[in-house]
Design an enzyme around this catalytic site. Structure first.
Site, mmCIF file in Angstrom:
data_model
loop_
_atom_site.group_PDB
_atom_site.id
_atom_site.type_symbol
_atom_site.label_atom_id
_atom_site.label_comp_id
_atom_site.label_asym_id
_atom_site.label_seq_id
_atom_site.Cartn_x
_atom_site.Cartn_y
_atom_site.Cartn_z
ATOM 1 N N THR A 142 78.529 -20.277 67.241
ATOM 2 C CA THR A 142 78.880 -21.621 67.691
ATOM 3 C C THR A 142 78.935 -22.482 66.443
ATOM 4 O O THR A 142 77.910 -22.793 65.840
ATOM 5 C CB THR A 142 77.826 -22.165 68.670
ATOM 6 O OG1 THR A 142 77.776 -21.329 69.825
ATOM 7 C CG2 THR A 142 78.165 -23.588 69.092
ATOM 8 N N LYS B 99 84.337 -23.442 73.146
ATOM 9 C CA LYS B 99 82.884 -23.289 73.196
ATOM 10 C C LYS B 99 82.201 -24.647 73.071
ATOM 11 O O LYS B 99 81.265 -24.965 73.823
ATOM 12 C CB LYS B 99 82.424 -22.356 72.076
ATOM 13 C CG LYS B 99 80.917 -22.297 71.877
ATOM 14 C CD LYS B 99 80.174 -21.769 73.091
ATOM 15 C CE LYS B 99 78.688 -21.604 72.774
ATOM 16 N NZ LYS B 99 77.920 -21.123 73.935
#
Length: 296
Positions: free
Chosen positions: A95, A168
């Protein structure tokens, strides 16, 4: 059998490598913590002494490190890129921000493919091969990476390079606001003298059910600090002025992270240990299972 390099054997990576081994891939692994390498070699992986060594001779290299660790894991003489050969593919599961991914893309060796493939789902999903992988990149790159990433759950192609990271972060806005909102609901329970247990029971009956279930999962070793860091990444990408709810959530999660020693894990988000300071040292008020307004 495909030769796979895997760098980053933390809470997620250590649960993903076994799926690759069960699929009969040859897996070379590296982590900065030697004991994590030992745990994977005991299962049949090959230990490496650097990210470059893990990447050497691999057809697909998977990177599962925190965003801040991407430069150290990928660049320099011992980094992943130094070990990759033309025709191989690198899948970045982190991430991270679009800027970080673009910086990495600009330094890729000639002939090496890059995809971003961040994950939806936590440790339990990783253990059960039930993750959603947000795969993004060119057709050639995704064709190389997808058969390997498929071992982790469901692969969803979301667009060109960078799209995985973008989606994301977009999904994290909602998920992480819910996490911070759960802690704030318990803060209000403290203010009103209500019960944590009743609060959680009621929230579990509605749309917050999945959030509550995850927060109460004592088998989830995720450090609460990792959620706070994810807020940092989110705001670095989107900006505090554009994401005021996320900015407030970050402040609350960092306050919760710094509340206890040893550092709290994710399940502590629902405990009195991460309450507001003025309520933290008042045993019997707001604790799950203890008397409150509803007299449990």
């Amino acid at each position: 059998m495909v030769a796979v390099g895997f760098v980053g054997l933390g809470d997620m990576g250590s649960r993903m490598v076994p799926h690759l081994l069960r699929a009969n891939h040859r897996v070379s692994v590296f982590d900065v913590v030697p004991g994590r390498i030992d745990a994977m070699t005991a299962l049949g992986a090959v230990g490496a002494d650097s990210p470059a060594a893990a990447a050497r001779d691999a057809d697909v290299v998977i990177s599962a490190v925190m965003s801040a660790d991407i430069p150290g894991a990928h660049l320099g003489e011992g980094g992943i890129l130094a070990g990759m050969r033309p025709g191989a593919a690198l899948a970045v599961l982190s991430t991270t921000t679009p800027a970080m991914l673009q910086s990495l893309a600009s330094q890729m060796p000639a002939g090496v493919h890059l995809v971003d493939a961040p994950l939806i789902g936590g440790v339990r999903y990783a253990s059960e091969a039930a993750l959603t992988v947000l795969l993004a990149g060119s057709d050639d790159a995704t064709a190389l990476a997808e058969p390997i990433l498929d071992a982790f759950g469901q692969v969803v192609r979301v667009g060109p390079l960078g799209s995985g990271v973008a989606y994301k972060l977009i999904t994290n806005v909602v998920v992480m606001a819910a996490e911070a909102g759960l802690r704030e609901a318990l803060d209000l329970a403290d203010v009103l003298g209500a019960s944590y247990q009743t609060t959680l029971d009621l929230l579990a009956r509605g749309p917050m059910a999945a959030v509550v279930k995850r927060a109460l999962d004592r088998d989830n070793p995720r450090a609460l600090r990792d959620s706070a860091v994810d807020f940092d990444v989110l705001l670095a990408a989107g900006g505090e002025d554009n994401l005021p709810i996320s900015a407030a959530g970050r402040r609350r999660l960092w306050a919760a992270t710094e509340a206890t020693s040893p550092p709290p894990v994710f399940v502590d988000l629902t405990s009195h240990a991460t309450a507001l300071p003025r309520f933290r040292n008042e045993p019997g008020r707001g604790q799950a299972g203890e008397p409150g307004l509803h007299g449990e």
